[in-house]
Design a protein around this motif. Structure first.
Motif, PDB file in Angstrom:
ATOM      1  N   HIS A 187       7.722  64.469 -27.830  1.00 64.07           N
ATOM      2  CA  HIS A 187       8.247  65.276 -26.732  1.00 64.07           C
ATOM      3  C   HIS A 187       9.077  64.366 -25.836  1.00 64.07           C
ATOM      4  N   ALA A 188      10.372  64.677 -25.729  1.00 67.42           N
ATOM      5  CA  ALA A 188      11.298  63.811 -24.990  1.00 67.42           C
ATOM      6  C   ALA A 188      12.182  64.663 -24.077  1.00 67.42           C
ATOM      7  N   PRO A 189      11.651  65.110 -22.937  1.00 68.57           N
ATOM      8  CA  PRO A 189      12.390  66.040 -22.088  1.00 68.57           C
ATOM      9  C   PRO A 189      13.405  65.403 -21.144  1.00 68.57           C
ATOM     10  N   SER A 190      13.392  64.089 -21.012  1.00 68.24           N
ATOM     11  CA  SER A 190      14.259  63.432 -20.029  1.00 68.24           C
ATOM     12  C   SER A 190      15.097  62.355 -20.712  1.00 68.24           C
ATOM     13  N   PRO A 191      16.147  61.894 -20.044  1.00 66.06           N
ATOM     14  CA  PRO A 191      16.945  60.806 -20.642  1.00 66.06           C
ATOM     15  C   PRO A 191      16.115  59.566 -20.981  1.00 66.06           C
ATOM     16  N   ASN A 192      15.188  59.186 -20.128  1.00 63.68           N
ATOM     17  CA  ASN A 192      14.369  58.003 -20.420  1.00 63.68           C
ATOM     18  C   ASN A 192      13.426  58.229 -21.594  1.00 63.68           C
ATOM     19  N   THR A 193      12.808  59.405 -21.670  1.00 65.36           N
ATOM     20  CA  THR A 193      11.911  59.631 -22.809  1.00 65.36           C
ATOM     21  C   THR A 193      12.710  59.795 -24.098  1.00 65.36           C
ATOM     22  N   ARG A 194      13.944  60.269 -24.017  1.00 66.84           N
ATOM     23  CA  ARG A 194      14.795  60.297 -25.207  1.00 66.84           C
ATOM     24  C   ARG A 194      15.121  58.874 -25.657  1.00 66.84           C
ATOM     25  N   ARG A 195      15.263  57.954 -24.723  1.00 68.85           N
ATOM     26  CA  ARG A 195      15.476  56.544 -25.085  1.00 68.85           C
ATOM     27  C   ARG A 195      14.253  55.989 -25.825  1.00 68.85           C
ATOM     28  N   LEU A 196      13.066  56.387 -25.386  1.00 71.61           N
ATOM     29  CA  LEU A 196      11.849  55.929 -26.070  1.00 71.61           C
ATOM     30  C   LEU A 196      11.779  56.519 -27.471  1.00 71.61           C
ATOM     31  N   ARG A 197      12.081  57.814 -27.581  1.00 74.30           N
ATOM     32  CA  ARG A 197      12.101  58.454 -28.904  1.00 74.30           C
ATOM     33  C   ARG A 197      13.110  57.746 -29.812  1.00 74.30           C
ATOM     34  N   ASP A 198      14.303  57.499 -29.289  1.00 74.08           N
ATOM     35  CA  ASP A 198      15.339  56.849 -30.089  1.00 74.08           C
ATOM     36  C   ASP A 198      14.926  55.440 -30.498  1.00 74.08           C
TER      37      ASP A 198
ATOM     38  N   ALA B 112       1.955  59.620 -42.811  1.00 76.54           N
ATOM     39  CA  ALA B 112       1.532  59.060 -41.526  1.00 76.54           C
ATOM     40  C   ALA B 112       2.323  59.774 -40.438  1.00 76.54           C
ATOM     41  N   ILE B 113       1.831  59.665 -39.197  1.00 79.33           N
ATOM     42  CA  ILE B 113       2.473  60.379 -38.102  1.00 79.33           C
ATOM     43  C   ILE B 113       2.490  59.521 -36.844  1.00 79.33           C
ATOM     44  N   ILE B 114       3.595  59.591 -36.122  1.00 80.77           N
ATOM     45  CA  ILE B 114       3.718  58.995 -34.791  1.00 80.77           C
ATOM     46  C   ILE B 114       3.769  60.145 -33.803  1.00 80.77           C
ATOM     47  N   LEU B 115       2.913  60.090 -32.799  1.00 77.97           N
ATOM     48  CA  LEU B 115       2.877  61.095 -31.744  1.00 77.97           C
ATOM     49  C   LEU B 115       3.414  60.482 -30.462  1.00 77.97           C
ATOM     50  N   GLY B 116       4.259  61.222 -29.764  1.00 80.76           N
ATOM     51  CA  GLY B 116       4.787  60.755 -28.494  1.00 80.76           C
ATOM     52  C   GLY B 116       4.761  61.872 -27.479  1.00 80.76           C
ATOM     53  N   THR B 117       4.305  61.561 -26.269  1.00 82.89           N
ATOM     54  CA  THR B 117       4.195  62.589 -25.242  1.00 82.89           C
ATOM     55  C   THR B 117       4.393  61.993 -23.856  1.00 82.89           C
TER      56      THR B 117
ATOM     57  N   LEU C 228       3.326  69.077 -26.916  1.00 85.82           N
ATOM     58  CA  LEU C 228       2.449  68.461 -27.916  1.00 85.82           C
ATOM     59  C   LEU C 228       1.186  69.292 -28.102  1.00 85.82           C
ATOM     60  N   LYS C 229       0.664  69.846 -27.032  1.00 89.58           N
ATOM     61  CA  LYS C 229      -0.516  70.713 -27.149  1.00 89.58           C
ATOM     62  C   LYS C 229      -0.191  71.927 -28.010  1.00 89.58           C
ATOM     63  N   ASP C 230       1.016  72.490 -27.845  1.00 90.03           N
ATOM     64  CA  ASP C 230       1.445  73.616 -28.669  1.00 90.03           C
ATOM     65  C   ASP C 230       1.485  73.214 -30.146  1.00 90.03           C
ATOM     66  N   PHE C 231       2.016  72.030 -30.421  1.00 84.45           N
ATOM     67  CA  PHE C 231       2.038  71.522 -31.799  1.00 84.45           C
ATOM     68  C   PHE C 231       0.623  71.478 -32.376  1.00 84.45           C
ATOM     69  N   PHE C 232      -0.308  70.905 -31.633  1.00 86.36           N
ATOM     70  CA  PHE C 232      -1.690  70.832 -32.114  1.00 86.36           C
ATOM     71  C   PHE C 232      -2.291  72.228 -32.282  1.00 86.36           C
TER      72      PHE C 232
END
Length: 156
Positions: A12-23, A57-62, A73-77
């Protein structure tokens, strides 16, 4: 058919900074030195039980939202828990949290669910705490690289 192992990142990457982490996670997991892993990175809203079923394998990010994991992420689960419960026991996973506070409740919430799924943590969760810090980016890249390299090498 490819003999590559499948690494799923649900972030889950809703902001520019969290998109940087995802990337950064994607960059690490897509390192050119790793040729035996196919990465799929999806928003929690786009990830389905079928994606989990083909993953090795899976990487989870929230993000930390009100002391808990993101609603995404809760919706995914909520959608994936029972459809994958029996067949994906023991699946290796890693977790990163972008926490404005301490991330404790978020970590507890995710770990409660993955414990029920019987997934196996392959590293301690990465909790990017407090105000934004550029050091979060290489830490997330390392997480992605570690997951992909370990999966390719058969470590987990």
């Amino acid at each position: 058919m490819s003999n590559k192992k499948s690494l799923l990142a649900v972030i889950h990457a809703p902001s520019p900074n969290t998109r940087r982490l995802r990337d950064a996670v994607v960059a690490g997991a897509s390192n050119p030195d790793i040729s035996g892993v196919a990465l799929t990175c999806l928003s929690p809203f786009d990830a389905s039980p079928d994606h989990v079923m083909i993953a090795d394998a899976i990487i989870l990010g929230t993000t930390e939202n009100l002391g808990y994991m993101s609603g995404a992420l809760k919706d995914f689960f909520d959608r994936c828990y029972y459809p994958v419960l029996e067949e994906k026991q023991g699946m290796p996973y890693s977790l990163f949290i972008r926490a404005g506070h301490d991330g404790t409740g978020t970590r507890r919430g995710v770990e409660t669910i993955v414990t029920g799924l019987r997934w196996k943590a392959v590293m301690d969760p990465l909790i990017c705490r407090g105000d934004w810090n550029e050091d979060f980016v290489p830490q997330c890249e390392e997480l992605g690289l570690t997951m992909a390299a370990g999966l390719e090498a058969g470590v987990f």
